[in-house]
Design an enzyme around this catalytic site. Sequence first.
Site, PDB file in Angstrom:
ATOM      1  N   TYR A  76      -2.713  -8.794  -8.792  1.00 55.35           N
ATOM      2  CA  TYR A  76      -3.894  -8.180  -8.171  1.00 55.35           C
ATOM      3  C   TYR A  76      -4.978  -8.036  -9.226  1.00 55.35           C
ATOM      4  CZ  TYR A  76      -6.960  -4.784  -5.961  1.00 55.35           C
ATOM      5  OH  TYR A  76      -8.059  -4.161  -5.428  1.00 55.35           O
ATOM      6  N   GLU A 132     -12.616  -8.633  -4.924  1.00 57.80           N
ATOM      7  CA  GLU A 132     -11.175  -8.379  -4.929  1.00 57.80           C
ATOM      8  C   GLU A 132     -10.400  -9.682  -4.753  1.00 57.80           C
ATOM      9  OE1 GLU A 132      -9.221  -6.370  -1.516  1.00 57.80           O
ATOM     10  OE2 GLU A 132      -8.537  -4.924  -3.010  1.00 57.80           O
TER      11      GLU A 132
END
Length: 396
Positions: A119, A207
């Site tokens: 991530y 993101e």
Amino acid sequence: MNIHEYQAKQLLKTYGAPVAEGVAITSADEAAAAAAKLPGPLYVVKSQIHAGGRGKGKFKELGPDSKGGVRLAKSIDEVVANAKEMLGNTLVTKQTGPAGKQVNRLYIEDGADIARELYLSILVDRSAGGVAFVVSTEGGMDIEAVAEETPDKIVTVNIDPVAGVTDTDVAKIQQALALEEPAKGEMATLARQLYKAFTEKDMSLLEINPLIVMENGHIRVLDAKVSFDGNAMFRHPEVAELRDLTEEDAKEIEASKYDLAYVALDGTIGCMVNGAGLAMATMDIIKLYGEEPANFLDVGGGASKEKVTAAFKIITADPNVKGILVNIFGGIMRCDVIAEGVIAAVKEVGLKVPLVVRLEGTNVAQGKALLDGSGLAITSADDLDDAAQKIVAAVK
Ligand code: ADP
Ligand code: MG
């Protein structure tokens, strides 16, 4: 302002970021040709909607056994079959709410051999007063659950706005993601490319979940969610062009044409208020008396009759609205102008639900006289408490 994954990837590619080859399509007829442009033998068919959690989502029309909104396909025929099943149907994910979103576009992408899912995001860290990287080895799944259950697995690296991404920052990111060569060296380059994209394009969120390390050791941006600062869009006409109006609330689009600050909500009481603070207080007091607001609406300080009329039309167009509360403090704005706007709007669109109006401030007497003399079924209120109680009683 949000954009689709395929648009975000195209943008990041211009900064040199490693993204897979892919083709966006809007009809199943295009699926075979799109897949034929990719190397194969693994393809991925990805729903393009402005919401995450697509992989674990379900299509409403396909029932509880529905496969998700991101699907692997091992042949061009499978790509086509999946495209037919997905396009035009409604995908429900954790982020769309129960109503879901219609899938009007698919992104057919080259499939990757994934070794690790990481991530990485860049955001504006308000507490630090700057931009920060947030990274975790636990990518690909529900990052909110990781934040809740194992917060130590999420690492924040704050960036000095003057120095930009330093070697020390890069080392922290590489270490937090436990990267080895060649991914490690590639990460150093990618971190700077992403930071450049973020700052140059006035993003508010970038993101990448997941950022992957492939079986061959290289990294790749596998998903990309980008939001831009709406207030900076005038500096980026090329980004503003990427806006997809079909992803936005029709009432909010209409409101933006009149420069009204409007947010659609789920309740039953439509609110027309001037000033964001007063709008918040009005929503609070409606809740206090047991009902829910249908919207947030700030008509602004110097609203014209036209603006008030437009606002009124937007509120009455919402089928959930069972009553309307107009709460205006006439400071810069004059109460008689508001009254004229309300009367004009009611005459134009008709009034099918109870309307309570509370006016205070400049020209309040003239405003109230106009409303009283209008012959319309408008209930006037003296203060905020009185107004909220009256509208809640009227819709109950
Ligand atoms: P969402 O976050 O909306 O569920 P993603 O783009 O992250 O959508 O895709 C969900 C999952 O699908 C990823 O975590 C990854 O495991 C897999 N996936 C997505 N794109 C690819 C790809 N190009 N190749 C292989 N697997 C993929
Ligand atoms: Mg994702």
